[in-house]
Design an enzyme around this catalytic site. Structure first.
Site, PDB file in Angstrom:
ATOM      1  N   ASN A 159       0.725  -1.291   0.028  1.00 40.42           N
ATOM      2  CA  ASN A 159      -0.060  -0.008   0.020  1.00 40.42           C
ATOM      3  C   ASN A 159       0.818   1.166  -0.143  1.00 40.42           C
ATOM      4  O   ASN A 159       0.195   2.268  -0.522  1.00 40.42           O
ATOM      5  CB  ASN A 159      -1.073   0.036   1.128  1.00 40.42           C
ATOM      6  CG  ASN A 159      -0.253  -0.004   2.480  1.00 40.42           C
ATOM      7  OD1 ASN A 159       0.345  -1.287   2.748  1.00 40.42           O
ATOM      8  ND2 ASN A 159      -0.305   0.847   3.608  1.00 40.42           N
ATOM      9  N   CYS A 337      -0.864   6.222  10.707  1.00 39.17           N
ATOM     10  CA  CYS A 337      -0.867   7.605  11.720  1.00 39.17           C
ATOM     11  C   CYS A 337      -1.337   7.320  13.071  1.00 39.17           C
ATOM     12  O   CYS A 337      -2.165   6.301  13.161  1.00 39.17           O
ATOM     13  CB  CYS A 337      -1.893   8.699  11.169  1.00 39.17           C
ATOM     14  SG  CYS A 337      -1.281   9.405   9.726  1.00 39.17           S
TER      15      CYS A 337
END
Lengths: 413, 370
Positions: A159, A337
């Site tokens: 990804n 994140c």
């Protein structure tokens, strides 16, 4: 802060729903009928789900019976990794080893971490080379006789850096010693040709919103005979593997999106590659210190066609993101994140990049409605953003040195 | 101006950002991630750096219609504030981490990064005022609300930092008014309680935090004559002026309470004595920072040694790079490591870190300030 619409170059994060998907969703969402109900509305809804199942299966080379609807890619990965682990260990308690690529998505990595912490699993991270391709020799070595291995997990395409992994070869190695393989194909399905029957994987996770379907929908493909313990229990839907009311609207929209994506895959791949090359070549010439990460071969057999992942020497990803966003260009650092803070990418670190270089990572990802104007906006914004970000990184270091000199000495007594 | 609004997730910084927007500035909200492993309310954290605080800040920014980012300043914060805090206690001093954070994070790491990225100022919810003079200089002043005034923790800023600071709450009459304003603006943080704890010690147990970092380092508690009156497990557990938790073997002969007078980490001793020995008539402070012109010769000032302590009249003088402060009214419980802020009326002149103090009954001629 910007005039006009933004250039959206973060399609790998999520891509807007395709018109076909929106139409299919809207057509179904207001109708009555639980697909498990026996009355005529229920039968109608069931037919929608099954038609979608057939269309989805056809688009990825699977049989309809191999499709298990889920709430998305993360659930599909959880079901595969935990479900296969539990079922295989129940058959033979020695099977506690999980082999997985060091560059897996967190939906796989964190599942395995959890199995290690709570279920006695032993995880073996398979190394990758400098472009992020998983080491098959290491896989073969770690498989051994296979008697203590529960499963292998190897993503179809990464990804972050877009590297396509050797899934078929890995599956052949695993099968040679009787071990099943799960592949997280969330970034691949709808973007590169995926043939479940041919690839050899025993389970395959896909996510609708990555190819223009709705968020909150996805599927796990499960090859016949693969042992799988369910994660959620209840109404016994999906042959007892995945309880929960079937979402006919989401299934219809998912199938519509994937059918559209696969239908013009060849032409779309060519279009995206041209846009990608324009962006990548533009970045490489506009800014010194830009390096393409992932496989340097731009062929879709090696690299996702819409992925441009670069590191920019001497910059911080969060500064670059802010500056590009302020200039109307939306992209990503590519990594996970925590509370909005980009963390150093485990993928780049596994590829052997030093932390300082990994800090300046940017992922641009193109999608079905990307245009040359989006690419040109990014190219116009990148050079000044990099220059400012470099200044910001330097100023922080200078300030720290200056203030360190002011620290008081010991107490006079 | 392009303004970087530091948004903690609390009511003050949210209203400050809102006022900056109202004033016509181009405002971007930033929440500073200061902790690598932030706690959550679910895990019982009481500090001001939970993930929920970051989400509250994001919602406030949404409501104000400004862009919002989380910037990771945890590495700077660890080096400049947390490690400094531990080292200061280990050296027998009493640091103020909020002062350090303003000096080295909000108006240094954050400001420098902001300026490099094209911003003109950092806006926070501090209660203080910046007055811009026609000649381009900027003065730091006390807030209108004396009860909330936070100029003390900002006194460590130099002239350049003050010039790039924006404190839109400096004119707010009271904190209650700020809450009412938040309510009126529909900010969901209007009724959020104030944070009081040190943000990186979420359970409020400073002694336990220091013990974790520094380990046990036992030593003696002495009276002023040098007699052993108790034992301790680490000098870092004490602060000058502390009365409770001294663990003394027996009461003083005169039955009066005793206080920590001094801490000597090298000899690992803590000296205790009666209250009147805490009175200080002069102090020496190092590493001065001036937001006003550096004074030449002795100047009449008001000196303040605590965030919410009353200022006292004093005479300050620069000598050999240090500040000597002679207090016209004695102060009690002044600990090395604390900041002394120097004022002229409402204006902050500067500040320095207290390195030595002179008790009231010390004969003239040996004053630290001489």
């Amino acid at each position: 802060m910007t005039a006009g619409p933004s250039a959206y170059l973060d399609h790998a994060s999520t891509t807007p729903a395709r018109p076909e998907a929106v139409a299919a969703f809207v057509a179904e969402a207001s109708l009555a009928g639980n697909p498990s109900s026996l009355h005529s509305s229920g039968r109608r809804a069931r037919a929608v789900v099954e038609e979608a199942r057939e269309a989805l299966a056809a688009a990825v080379g699977a049989r309809p019976a191999e499709v298990v609807w889920t709430s998305g890619g993360t659930e599909a990965d959880n079901l595969a990794v935990k479900g296969v682990y539990w079922a295989r260990r129940a058959q033979d308690p020695r099977r506690t080893k999980v082999l997985l690529s060091a560059v897996e998505h967190h939906a796989v990595l964190d599942c395995v971490d959890w199995l290690v912490a709570h279920e006695g699993a032993r995880a073996v991270l398979l190394p990758v080379d400098a472009v992020g391709r998983t080491d098959l020799d290491a896989l073969q070595r770690e498989l051994g006789t296979g008697e203590d291995v529960a499963l292998v997990a190897l993503m179809w395409a990464n990804n972050e850096v877009g590297t396509v992994q050797p899934v078929a070869e890995a599956a052949a190695l695993a099968h040679a010693v009787g071990v099943p393989l799960h592949t997280d194909a969330v970034q691949a399905v709808g973007h590169v040709p995926v043939d479940f029957a041919a690839c050899g994987a025993d389970t395959l996770a896909l996510s609708a919103h990555k190819f223009g379907g709705p968020v909150g929908a996805g599927a796990l493909l499960v090859r016949r005979g693969t042992p799988l313990t369910p994660l959620q229990h209840g109404g016994g839907q999906e042959l007892g593997v995945r309880s929960g009311t079937l979402d006919a609207a989401a299934a219809a929209a998912t199938a519509a999106a994937l059918t559209a994506a696969v239908g013009d895959l060849a032409a779309e791949t060519t279009r995206l590659q041209q846009l990608r090359d324009r962006l990548l070549d533009g970045l490489l010439t506009a800014v010194p210190g830009v390096s393409l990460r992932g496989d340097q071969r731009r062929d879709p057999r090696h690299r996702l066609p819409g992925n441009v992942h670069v590191t920019v020497t001497g910059t911080q990803g969060d500064s670059l993101l802010y500056l590009l966003d302020a200039a109307g260009v939306e992209c990503s650092t590519g990594s996970a994140c925590q509370a909005g803070v980009p963390q150093p990418s485990h993928v780049l670190l596994a590829m052997g990049l030093p932390e300082e270089e990994a800090a300046g990572a940017l992922r641009f990802s193109l999608g079905w409605n990307s245009t040359a104007a989006d690419v040109d906006a990014a190219l116009a914004a990148i050079a000044p953003a990099v220059e400012r970000s470099r200044r910001a990184a330097t100023s922080t270091r200078t300030a720290r040195r200056r203030r360190a000199a002011r620290t008081p000495g010991p107490v006079a007594s | 101006m392009r303004v970087l609004a530091a948004m903690s997730g609390g009511v003050d910084s949210a209203v400050a950002a809102a006022r900056a927007v109202d004033a016509g500035h181009e405002v971007v909200g930033v929440h500073m991630a200061l902790n690598r492993n932030p706690g959550t309310l679910r895990t019982g954290s009481r500090g001001c750096c939970t993930i929920e605080d970051s989400l509250d800040a994001r919602r406030a920014a949404d409501l104000l219609g400004i862009p919002f980012y989380v910037w990771d300043l945890s590495e700077s914060f660890l080096e400049e504030v947390v490690e400094d805090f531990v080292a200061e206690y280990a050296a027998g001093r009493t640091p103020n981490p909020c002062v350090r954070c303003n000096e080295r994070i909000k108006f240094a790491a954050l400001l420098d990064k902001g300026i490099a990225l094209g911003f003109d100022a950092v806006c926070t919810g501090h209660y203080a005022r910046v007055e811009h003079r026609p000649d381009g200089t900027a003065e730091l002043h006390r807030a209108a609300d004396a009860l909330k005034d936070q100029s003390y923790v900002l006194a460590v800023l130099d002239a350049d930092q003050v010039a790039h600071a924006m404190f839109p709450l400096g004119d707010a009459p009271t904190k209650a008014q700020v809450r009412a304003e938040a309510e009126r603006r529909g900010l969901p943080v209007a009724n959020k309680p104030d944070s009081h704890d040190i943000c990186f010690i979420p359970d409020g147990d400073t002694r336990g935090f220091l013990a974790d970092k520094l380990g046990e380092d036992p030593g003696l508690v002495l009276d002023e004559a040098g007699a052993v009156v108790g034992r301790h497990t680490g000098t870092y557990g004490f602060t000058v002026g502390q009365r409770k938790g001294l663990g003394l073997d027996r009461p003083a002969a005169d039955g009066r309470p005793r206080y920590v007078l001094s801490i000597e980490p090298v000899r690992r001793t803590v000296t205790v004595g009666p209250a009147e020995r805490l009175s200080v008539q002069a102090l020496t402070a190092v590493d001065p920072v001036w937001s006003s012109p550096v004074p030449v010769g002795p100047v009449e000032v008001a000196a303040q040694v605590r965030a919410h302590g009353d200022p006292v009249p004093a005479v300050a003088e620069m000598r050999d790079g240090e500040v000597r402060v002679r207090l016209r009214t004695p102060l009690t419980g002044v600990a090395p490591g604390q900041t002394v802020a120097l004022y002229s009326a409402t204006r902050v002149l500067g500040s320095a870190t207290i390195s030595a103090t002179t008790p009231v009954d010390t004969p003239v001629g040996t004053l630290a300030a001489d």
